[in-house]
Write a protein that holds these residues in place. Structure first.
Motif, PDB file in Angstrom:
ATOM      1  N   ARG A 180      -5.585 -20.228  39.759  1.00 47.69           N
ATOM      2  CA  ARG A 180      -6.844 -20.866  39.747  1.00 47.69           C
ATOM      3  C   ARG A 180      -7.185 -21.157  38.396  1.00 47.69           C
ATOM      4  NH1 ARG A 180     -10.372 -17.128  44.571  1.00 47.69           N
ATOM      5  NH2 ARG A 180      -8.738 -17.283  46.000  1.00 47.69           N
ATOM      6  N   LEU A 181      -8.377 -22.040  38.501  1.00 49.98           N
ATOM      7  CA  LEU A 181      -8.910 -22.492  37.000  1.00 49.98           C
ATOM      8  C   LEU A 181      -9.802 -21.829  36.392  1.00 49.98           C
ATOM      9  CD1 LEU A 181      -8.014 -26.323  38.128  1.00 49.98           C
ATOM     10  CD2 LEU A 181      -6.613 -24.316  37.239  1.00 49.98           C
ATOM     11  N   ASP A 182     -10.354 -20.671  36.812  1.00 44.66           N
ATOM     12  CA  ASP A 182     -11.506 -20.083  36.359  1.00 44.66           C
ATOM     13  C   ASP A 182     -11.356 -19.780  34.835  1.00 44.66           C
ATOM     14  OD1 ASP A 182     -12.851 -20.171  38.933  1.00 44.66           O
ATOM     15  OD2 ASP A 182     -12.045 -18.174  39.547  1.00 44.66           O
ATOM     16  N   ASP A 183     -10.289 -19.133  34.202  1.00 38.42           N
ATOM     17  CA  ASP A 183     -10.263 -18.994  32.947  1.00 38.42           C
ATOM     18  C   ASP A 183      -8.974 -19.887  32.287  1.00 38.42           C
ATOM     19  OD1 ASP A 183      -8.482 -17.874  34.513  1.00 38.42           O
ATOM     20  OD2 ASP A 183      -8.787 -15.805  33.610  1.00 38.42           O
ATOM     21  N   ALA A 184      -9.164 -20.768  32.529  1.00 35.59           N
ATOM     22  CA  ALA A 184      -7.648 -21.800  31.917  1.00 35.59           C
ATOM     23  C   ALA A 184      -7.467 -21.812  30.506  1.00 35.59           C
ATOM     24  CB  ALA A 184      -8.157 -23.405  32.489  1.00 35.59           C
ATOM     25  N   GLU A 185      -8.541 -21.629  29.599  1.00 39.75           N
ATOM     26  CA  GLU A 185      -8.194 -21.640  28.275  1.00 39.75           C
ATOM     27  C   GLU A 185      -7.497 -20.231  27.898  1.00 39.75           C
ATOM     28  OE1 GLU A 185     -11.711 -22.425  26.211  1.00 39.75           O
ATOM     29  OE2 GLU A 185     -11.538 -24.470  26.438  1.00 39.75           O
ATOM     30  N   ALA A 186      -7.993 -19.131  28.566  1.00 40.33           N
ATOM     31  CA  ALA A 186      -7.541 -17.793  28.359  1.00 40.33           C
ATOM     32  C   ALA A 186      -5.663 -17.701  28.779  1.00 40.33           C
ATOM     33  CB  ALA A 186      -8.083 -16.728  29.118  1.00 40.33           C
TER      34      ALA A 186
END
Length: 366
Positions: A324-330
């Protein structure tokens, strides 16, 4: 020079100026009517290195097919508004401006939309901009933007063109209307329940008294009491049955309303996932390393309706399970650390999948 003469000369001067303006305007109109459109010039004002969605030749074909008079037509008879509408109805056109200059040249200036990505998922072939505007990919389009493939189902039909938020709001309004209609379906059952409650209350008040003035015997009175009890028992069963039926009908309608509200929540969640996908692609495109490293983005809709992503990198022969893309940068930061400290030492062809879906973990499978 006396004051009267001075005012008379000023008045005469202004009358001459006004007369000249009227004459010049009339002459300009006569001259304009006499002129015809000499040629047509089309300019796509924002063509970029990404490529183009609309070309001058394409616009010429649109105008020719529409039979809107242009070259050789009197300047005043050219329908500029119709030309602008003809061009703007194509979803990939952001704005179209048509005007005729003093040399009788018809100019058409077009600005095209700037897609962020191309959706080739679940039978779709659409472009999407960063602000959530989608439109069908025109024939012979040649834009170099990231392509998202897979079984992902976006929150709009494949033939939709326009703002996704507007489509979502329209769908939500339709569901609200259905919920309201269902609420109205409850009203007849509410009224029947009230009437049934009144009948039950009246049943409880039913009494009989011995008719002394008629010389009623004890046996006759007892017989009437038994009959009344039987009647009350029968009516009680009927009223309870009605109450149960009315309650079940109301509960059924309420369940349908709840299903509609669940559909609203699912629709909003699907829209949020779509916007997260756009943000995700922006993150990839704005980073020089990941823009070069990510070769393919595959998106899919899970059985629960969530959006998950897999990446095919340029380095190695593995697939990155991004999730999922909730915390993409992390996740990208975690993946970058693994690239530097793990794969550079172990080898780029050691694993088949690299899974970054879990917090503070990188799970690899051979």
């Amino acid at each position: 020079m006396n004051r009267t003469l001075k005012y008379a000369l000023l008045t005469l001067l202004w009358l001459l100026v006004a007369g000249y303006v009227i004459w010049a305007s009339a002459a300009a109109r006569r001259n304009r009517k006499a002129r015809t459109v000499a040629r047509l010039e089309i300019e796509v004002v924002d063509s970029t290195s990404q490529g183009h969605l609309v070309s001058a030749e394409m616009v010429r074909r649109w105008i020719s097919s529409s039979r809107i008079p242009t070259v050789g037509t009197a300047v005043d008879e050219v329908d500029l508004t119709a030309i602008e509408r003809l061009i703007a109805r194509n979803g990939f056109v952001d704005e179209a401006v048509a005007y005729i200059d003093y040399d009788a040249v018809l100019h058409i200036e077009i600005s095209q939309r700037k897609p962020l990505l191309r959706l080739l998922t679940d039978g779709l072939n659409l472009y999407a901009t960063a602000d959530g505007h989608v439109f069908g990919a025109p024939r012979a389009s040649s834009l170099y933007v990231p392509v998202v493939t897979g079984s992902y189902r976006p929150p709009f039909p494949g033939d939709y063109s326009g703002e996704v938020r507007a489509h979502i709001d329209s769908r939500l309004a339709e569901i609200d209307r259905r919920i309201e209609e269902l609420e109205h379906e409850k009203y007849p059952y509410y009224r029947r329940e009230i009437e049934n409650d009144r009948d039950i209350a009246a049943l409880r008040r039913m009494r009989i008294k011995r008719q002394w003035w008629r010389g009623e015997s004890s046996e006759a009175f007892d017989k009437r009491v038994v009959e009344l009890r039987e009647k009350k028992a029968e009516l009680r069963r009927l009223y309870r049955y009605r109450s149960r039926v009315y309650r079940e009908r109301v509960e059924q309608i309420a369940a349908r309303q709840q299903a509609e509200r669940a559909a609203q929540k699912k629709l909003e969640k699907s829209y949020e996932d779509f916007m997260k996908l756009l943000t995700f692609v922006k993150i990839v495109e704005e980073d020089d390393f990941w823009r070069s490293e990510v070769v393919q983005i595959a998106a899919r809709t899970t059985p629960s309706g969530a959006l998950e992503v897999e990446l095919v990198p340029r380095s190695g022969r593995f697939t990155i399970l991004f999730g999922r893309l909730d915390d993409a940068e992390a996740k990208f930061d975690k993946l970058m650390r693994f690239y530097r400290s793990g794969l550079s030492a172990i080898g780029w062809d050691e694993y088949r999948t690299i899974d970054v879906r879990y917090r503070n973990q990188v799970v690899c499978k051979k």
